[in-house]
Design a protein around this motif. Structure first.
Motif, short mmCIF file in Angstrom:
data_model
loop_
_atom_site.label_atom_id
_atom_site.label_comp_id
_atom_site.label_asym_id
_atom_site.label_seq_id
_atom_site.Cartn_x
_atom_site.Cartn_y
_atom_site.Cartn_z
N VAL A 68 19.55 -5.99 -2.04
CA VAL A 68 20.70 -5.73 -1.17
C VAL A 68 21.04 -4.25 -1.27
O VAL A 68 21.46 -3.77 -2.32
CB VAL A 68 21.91 -6.60 -1.57
CG1 VAL A 68 23.08 -6.33 -0.63
CG2 VAL A 68 21.53 -8.08 -1.57
N ASP A 69 20.83 -3.52 -0.18
CA ASP A 69 21.14 -2.08 -0.18
C ASP A 69 22.59 -1.86 0.22
O ASP A 69 23.02 -2.29 1.29
CB ASP A 69 20.21 -1.34 0.79
CG ASP A 69 20.46 0.16 0.75
OD1 ASP A 69 19.96 0.82 -0.19
OD2 ASP A 69 21.18 0.66 1.63
N ASN A 70 23.31 -1.16 -0.64
CA ASN A 70 24.75 -0.93 -0.43
C ASN A 70 24.99 0.37 0.33
O ASN A 70 25.68 1.27 -0.15
CB ASN A 70 25.48 -0.90 -1.78
CG ASN A 70 26.22 -2.21 -2.05
OD1 ASN A 70 26.49 -2.98 -1.14
ND2 ASN A 70 26.53 -2.46 -3.30
N LYS A 71 24.40 0.45 1.52
CA LYS A 71 24.60 1.61 2.40
C LYS A 71 24.17 2.91 1.70
O LYS A 71 24.93 3.89 1.61
CB LYS A 71 26.06 1.71 2.86
CG LYS A 71 26.33 2.70 3.98
CD LYS A 71 25.55 2.41 5.24
CE LYS A 71 25.95 3.37 6.36
NZ LYS A 71 25.14 3.18 7.58
N SER A 72 22.93 2.92 1.20
CA SER A 72 22.36 4.16 0.65
C SER A 72 22.17 5.17 1.77
O SER A 72 22.23 4.84 2.96
CB SER A 72 21.01 3.87 0.00
OG SER A 72 21.14 2.96 -1.07
N ASN A 73 21.91 6.42 1.38
CA ASN A 73 21.62 7.42 2.41
C ASN A 73 20.32 7.04 3.12
O ASN A 73 19.50 6.27 2.60
CB ASN A 73 21.56 8.82 1.81
CG ASN A 73 20.44 8.99 0.80
OD1 ASN A 73 19.26 8.80 1.11
ND2 ASN A 73 20.78 9.35 -0.43
#
Length: 272
Positions: A39-44
């Motif tokens: 689950v990617d937490n809004k990485s760049n």
């Protein structure tokens, strides 16, 4: 058996890639299946794109991107929500800065847990050899609760306490024997938040983890969930994980880290 590994990525895809490599290096018995949910937490965009390309090379990896940074347990809950849950499935939820022992699944399958066991706490070891579980065996001593109240009363007071604590702790860190433990399998109050194994019995009572804090303090909230239904958290020293520690938070500025901690403390302190 079916094993779901669920973790959160936030601007540190290199750790997540090593996490995936580690899981795919674990031998599987015939009939066993592994699925990895990231689950990617809004990485760049660069970090996410790098991770997205990497994940495509694995059939067993699913990547989800959030529209915002939800925090640790909320991020894990996104993965938990879509994971299969039945009597033949275990969910391994935790940080992305973990390396799993080759015998992790073999030893995990040997654990004879009963219907009261909702959570299994693994033997988590730092790169320096320090064992992080059992995190809390029984009740937290009153003096520790008082220390927390003082620490979170003021940022500068808190930093002074941290400095004093390091003065006493550093000599111990030079002696690995002091930092290891010989505990066998045992019920504990709570395990370190870096990784938990959720048994099928956890989902007899709950749909997800208590995610009221953004970051830090998750251990207290989870132990409260377990204890609220007379369940137990079981520590087992045979299922080993290496923890690289704080990969996602190492770059958070000291004052901001303190403020996040303090906001979480206001929520979880009654469960200490």
């Amino acid at each position: 058996m079916f094993f779901h590994f669920i973790t959160v990525n936030y601007n540190n895809c290199n750790f997540t890639k090593e996490y995936i490599y580690s899981i795919n290096s674990i031998p599987l018995d015939e009939g066993d299946h592994v699925n990895v949910i990231i689950v990617d937490n809004k990485s760049n965009n660069e970090d996410y794109r790098n991770l997205e390309i990497f994940c495509r090379t694995f059939d067993s990896v699913e990547l989800i991107r959030n529209d915002t940074n939800l925090g640790y347990f909320k991020g894990l809950n996104i993965g938990i929500t879509i994971a299969k849950k039945d009597s033949n499935t275990l969910i391994i939820a935790g940080n992305n800065d973990l390396t799993f022992d080759k015998d992790f699944l073999k030893n995990l399958k040997k654990i004879a847990y009963n219907k009261n066991t909702l959570v299994i706490a693994p033997n988590i070891i730092t790169l320096e050899g320090r064992q992080q579980n059992p995190h809390v065996i029984n009740e937290v001593p009153r003096i520790e609760k008082i220390k927390c109240e003082i620490y979170y009363s003021n940022y500068y007071i808190g930093q002074s306490l941290r400095f004093i604590n390091r003065l006493f702790r550093n000599p111990l860190n030079k002696n690995e024997k002091i930092l290891t433990n010989d505990f066998g399998q045992m019920p504990i109050k709570r395990g370190i938040g870096a990784c938990y194994i959720l048994t099928p019995h956890f989902f007899d009572f709950f749909e997800k983890l208590d995610d009221r804090v953004f970051l830090w303090g998750e251990e207290a909230l989870l132990s409260n969930q377990v204890e609220s239904v007379s369940g137990i958290t079981l520590y087992d020293p045979t299922i080993k994980i290496t923890h690289h520690e704080s990969a996602s938070v190492v770059n958070i500025e000291s004052k901001k880290r303190y403020d996040i901690n303090k906001a979480s403390y206001k929520i979880y302190k009654k469960y200490l």
